[in-house]
Each structure stands twice: as structure tokens, then as C-alpha cells.
Enzyme design. Structure first.
Site, mmCIF file in Angstrom:
data_model
loop_
_atom_site.group_PDB
_atom_site.id
_atom_site.type_symbol
_atom_site.label_atom_id
_atom_site.label_comp_id
_atom_site.label_asym_id
_atom_site.label_seq_id
_atom_site.Cartn_x
_atom_site.Cartn_y
_atom_site.Cartn_z
ATOM 1 N N ARG A 79 29.507 1.062 -25.967
ATOM 2 C CA ARG A 79 28.347 1.941 -25.844
ATOM 3 C C ARG A 79 28.297 2.949 -26.989
ATOM 4 N NH1 ARG A 79 25.190 -1.102 -22.947
ATOM 5 N NH2 ARG A 79 26.036 -1.622 -20.916
ATOM 6 N N THR A 105 33.254 11.487 -39.047
ATOM 7 C CA THR A 105 32.543 11.403 -37.782
ATOM 8 C C THR A 105 31.328 10.503 -37.984
ATOM 9 O OG1 THR A 105 31.637 12.709 -35.963
ATOM 10 C CG2 THR A 105 31.032 13.389 -38.199
ATOM 11 N N HIS A 153 -20.980 21.486 -46.457
ATOM 12 C CA HIS A 153 -21.338 21.468 -45.027
ATOM 13 C C HIS A 153 -22.032 20.159 -44.649
ATOM 14 C CE1 HIS A 153 -20.554 25.810 -45.221
ATOM 15 N NE2 HIS A 153 -21.283 25.787 -46.315
ATOM 16 N N SER A 283 -18.876 -7.517 -37.593
ATOM 17 C CA SER A 283 -19.054 -7.342 -36.160
ATOM 18 C C SER A 283 -19.200 -8.710 -35.510
ATOM 19 C CB SER A 283 -20.300 -6.489 -35.861
ATOM 20 O OG SER A 283 -20.645 -6.544 -34.485
ATOM 21 N N ARG A 323 25.102 20.656 -33.080
ATOM 22 C CA ARG A 323 24.168 19.535 -32.948
ATOM 23 C C ARG A 323 24.048 19.136 -31.491
ATOM 24 N NH1 ARG A 323 25.267 13.663 -33.703
ATOM 25 N NH2 ARG A 323 22.990 13.607 -33.793
ATOM 26 N N SER A 328 18.627 11.746 -31.846
ATOM 27 C CA SER A 328 19.000 10.419 -32.323
ATOM 28 C C SER A 328 17.937 9.363 -32.062
ATOM 29 C CB SER A 328 20.327 9.987 -31.680
ATOM 30 O OG SER A 328 20.691 8.709 -32.127
ATOM 31 N N ARG A 332 15.221 7.582 -34.858
ATOM 32 C CA ARG A 332 15.193 6.133 -35.104
ATOM 33 C C ARG A 332 13.763 5.613 -35.126
ATOM 34 N NH1 ARG A 332 20.250 3.113 -33.378
ATOM 35 N NH2 ARG A 332 21.753 4.711 -32.731
#
Length: 476
Positions: A79, A105, A153, A283, A323, A328, A332
Site C-alpha cells: 500500500r 524519503t 463595450h 450541425s 506536510r 497527493s 496527481r
């Protein structure tokens, strides 16, 4: 399951270029992870850690042959996506297994890879923006002195030229490219920071030698082609960087959306149209329709990108302390999709620019309908020169202009203000003299010269030396 039995993003299937789709692919991302692990191990060996040559050789030999089935099996077990890739890499580089990810890390590979991908992605977008500028330069020069009705305008205003209006679209892209270049030049990598940004694990590896830890980060940054790492971080680099990058990306999307809106309005007027292919259908019901579907798609995708830009700031705002992981899954989706959508937008914009159809007769007809009203100040001067009273002349022009405008709205074939004035017994300016005052070129000011100056002084230096990018085909 076949490809038709599962959802896939329209951005990758229909809209974005193949180059951008491949850029954000798993193969590209996880190949970068392995290169980052190699860069770390090489730098650690250079600074005295005992990493054997065979370990580095095995890592170099397996940078791109990721066994995604093995990774998936590991991830179901652990996991944890990064640990799954570490084990899969170790399986094909067994001598390197003890050294892969040493002291690091997860953010070492995830964050540094994201920064590499974003920086390279900006380069892909830049190429398309510059190519669009190149094509628009040709268009602006060709139509530099073609008078056209100006609008403020969304109401008729002082005339401009078709080419001058194109420089407004170009100016936006020039500003975008300059901002993009600044972001690329100043974007740091995350570097080598450890679990909470303190570099404690690397200080332990090098027996408390602070200078070696600093040199480790410099070596890794150089290996991945960054001038520097971000000076300080928590576990991740500040998500402020994501927001800054997406600000540039969204800026390109916004500029294209502004362009597409202008073309949609001009196509409704019949003055300029986006390209329409021989067998294209506008169309399913109305066979005569010629809809600006490319520009409409630009506007549609741009709204999506502009919403993603805000998302990046929201994510940054909730990264508590060193953090949290609620960035996360969001990142992604947001980061690749923003790049893919903006890439698709620029492909469309270049395609539209290259095939714009200008209808000078329609432009002149619309200008002729309004030009007598815009010439009222000149007509006033002529009336006074011919011995008239300024206030009386103003009132006569006002009265006849209102009547001429009403007649146009009720179906008159042309603006007959001059004829109405000529028929007024109290008006002394001959109609021939009035018509001479209606030369459209006399109303556009310095527009043609502004086009020349802008192309020469602003655009040409930006295009000089820029690689010519082959236009991408609009896929659907």
C-alpha cells in the site's frame, strides 16, 4: 477489459498532443524516479560512501525497463507506491538493493520528478506558444493596414486595422512567454532534504559532516540539471511552486480563450472565420451551419484550466506544518491535466491562426455603415470652415445621425447620413467634400506603424533563435 470498457481522459484520447501525453506517462515518471535514485547513489559514492561499481552499473542498465506488473503486485502488498518501485528496481539491480533510496524519503523522488516534469512541460508549451506567435506575425503583417471597425463595450468605436487587432492577441502571448521563461529560469529542485526537511538522515550518513551534506545536494541538483535546490523545505517542497507554475500555464490558457472569444464574435459578424474543412459538418440538423467549434473548444478547455489554477493555491494553503498527504491524490490529477489541457488549447489556437479566413468586403461594409457617424467631428469642422455656426451645425448633424441610425436598424441598405445632410438646405458642405472626409485609412491613426514596430521590436527578438515547431494536427 478492453480500452472501450474503461474510462480514459479525453485529454489524452482526443485533445492533447502525443508529445505531451507521453511526457506525463507512467514510463516517463518512473524512469525519472530511477534516475533520481541513481543520481543520489552516485553522489553518495563520490562523497565517500561505499557504493560498489556493480551496483551503479546495474542501476544504469535498468532505468527504463520498469516491470509495471511487479510494481502493481508490490503496491497491493505494501500500500505504498514508492516502496513498490524501490523493490521492483532492486529486483533487477540486486547489487544496488542496499543503496537504493538510502537516507531519502518518498518526496525525494516524487517531488523532484514533478519539478522536472513541470519544467520540461513548460518547455513544450513554450514551443507551441512561440509557433503561434510566428504564425500570427505573418497574419498581422499581411493585414497591417486593412481598416476595420473597432469595438469598445461590444459597440462600434474608432476604427483599427485587422493586423493591429492581431497584435493584441500576440501581446498576451508575449507576456505569457516571458513569464514562462522566468519561471523556468528560477524553478528550483527539491534537492536532498530528508523526512522533514532537516537533512538529519544524510548528516547521520556522513558522520555529522555538514559540508558533505551540502555538497551532496549540490551534486544531485547538478545531475538533474537544476542550478539549485530550494533553500529550505518541509518533507515536500512548498506547494507554492505548483501554484506559481500553474499560474503560468493558466495564463496561456486565458490568452488563448480571449483570442477564441474575439474570433467567435468576429465570425458572428462575418468578418473573420476559423478554418472549416470541405467535409466538416457544423450541425446534424442545420446543414448550412458553419460553427466556430475550434474556438469554442478552446474556451471550454480554458475554463477547466482556470479552475485548476485556483485548486493549486487551495492545496498549498492546507499543507499543515511540515506536510500533509491531502495534496497527493489532488496533485496527481491537477498538474498533468492542466498541462495536457493547455497543450490541447495551444494546438487548437495555432491551427485556427494558420487557417483564419478574412473577408475584407464584409469588413468594409460594416465599417461603411458606421463611418459617417465617426466622421461627425470632421464634418463639424468642415461646416464651420464653410461659414456655418458650430452649435447649429452640431444640432443638424445630431438630428440627421439619429434618423440615419434608426433607418439602418429598420432595414435601410446603407448609412445615408451624408445624403440627409446634403438634402438639408441649411447645410452648406458639398457632399463630395463630405465623402472625401470618409477615407477609412484616415481614421486608424498609427495602427499600421504600431504593427510594424511591435513585430520588429518585440516579437522578432523573441522569435530569433527559437526552434520552428511543426504544427500539431488537431486530432478530432
Amino acid at each position: 477489459m478492453s480500452a472501450h470498457d474503461r474510462y480514459s481522459s479525453p485529454l489524452s484520447e482526443r485533445y492533447a498532443s502525443r508529445a505531451m501525453v507521453e511526457h506525463w506517462s507512467p514510463k516517463m515518471r518512473y524512469g525519472l524516479w530511477r534516475r533520481l535514485w541513481l543520481a543520489l547513489a552516485e553522489a553518495q559514492r563520490d562523497l565517500g560512501l561505499e557504493v560498489p561499481d556493480v551496483a551503479l552499473d546495474q542501476m544504469r542498465a535498468h532505468l527504463d525497463d520498469v516491470d509495471f506488473d511487479a510494481v502493481a503486485a508490490y503496491e497491493r502488498r505494501f500500500r505504498h507506491d514508492v516502496m513498490a518501485h524501490i523493490h521492483a528496481f532492486g529486483d533487477v539491480a540486486p547489487a544496488a538493493k542496499p543503496f537504493i533510496h538510502l537516507g531519502a524519503t518518498s518526496a525525494y523522488v516524487t517531488d523532484n520528478a514533478d519539478l522536472i516534469l513541470m519544467r520540461r512541460g513548460l518547455g513544450l508549451l513554450r514551443g507551441k506558444a512561440v509557433q503561434t506567435l510566428r504564425t500570427l506575425s505573418t497574419f498581422a503583417h499581411r493585414w497591417r493596414d486593412e481598416p476595420a471597425l473597432g469595438y469598445t463595450h461590444l459597440q462600434p468605436a474608432q476604427p483599427t486595422t485587422v493586423g493591429k487587432r492581431a497584435t493584441l492577441w500576440m501581446q498576451d502571448l508575449v507576456l505569457d512567454v516571458r513569464e514562462l521563461d522566468h519561471r523556468v529560469e528560477t524553478l528550483p529542485c527539491r534537492g536532498v532534504k530528508g523526512t522533514t526537511g532537516t537533512q538529519a538522515s544524510f548528516l547521520e550518513l556522513f558522520d555529522g559532516d555538514h559540508e558533505k551534506v551540502r555538497e551532496l545536494e549540490r551534486k544531485v541538483a547538478a545531475a538533474i540539471d537544476f542550478a539549485a535546490a530550494i533553500p529550505v523545505s518541509g518533507q515536500t517542497y512548498t506547494r507554492k511552486l505548483d501554484a506559481q507554475v500553474l499560474d503560468v500555464v493558466a495564463g496561456l490558457a486565458a490568452s488563448a480563450a480571449k483570442f477564441s472569444g474575439d474570433i467567435r464574435v468576429l465570425q458572428a459578424f462575418g468578418e473573420i472565420e476559423e478554418p472549416f474543412e470541405d467535409s466538416q459538418i457544423g450541425s446534424s440538423a442545420m446543414a448550412y451551419k458553419r460553427n466556430p467549434m475550434r474556438c469554442e473548444r478552446i474556451a471550454s478547455l480554458a475554463r477547466f484550466v482556470l479552475n485548476l489554477e485556483a485548486n493549486a493555491n487551495e492545496t498549498h494553503a492546507v499543507q499543515f506544518l511540515e506536510r500533509t498527504l491531502d495534496d497527493s491524490a489532488n496533485r496527481r490529477l491537477v498538474i498533468p491535466e492542466a498541462f495536457l489541457a493547455t497543450d490541447a488549447i495551444l494546438v487548437l489556437m495555432e491551427n485556427v491562426v494558420a487557417g483564419l479566413e478574412v473577408h475584407p468586403a464584409r469588413i468594409r461594409r460594416r465599417l461603411e455603415d458606421e463611418l459617417p457617424f465617426m466622421a461627425t467631428e470632421q464634418l463639424l469642422v468642415h461646416a464651420v470652415r464653410d461659414g456655418g455656426d458650430r452649435q447649429e451645425a452640431h444640432e443638424r448633424i445630431r438630428k440627421h445621425a439619429i434618423a440615419a441610425a434608426r433607418a439602418l436598424k429598420e432595414g435601410a441598405p446603407h448609412n445615408d447620413l451624408l445624403e440627409r445632410l446634403a438634402a438639408d438646405k441649411e447645410w452648406k458642405v458639398p457632399i463630395r467634400e463630405m465623402r472625401a472626409a470618409l477615407d477609412p485609412a484616415s481614421f486608424v491613426g498609427r495602427a499600421p506603424q504600431q504593427v510594424d514596430e511591435f513585430l520588429a521590436e518585440t516579437v522578432a527578438p523573441l522569435l530569433a533563435g527559437a526552434e520552428v515547431v511543426e504544427p500539431e494536427e488537431v486530432r478530432v
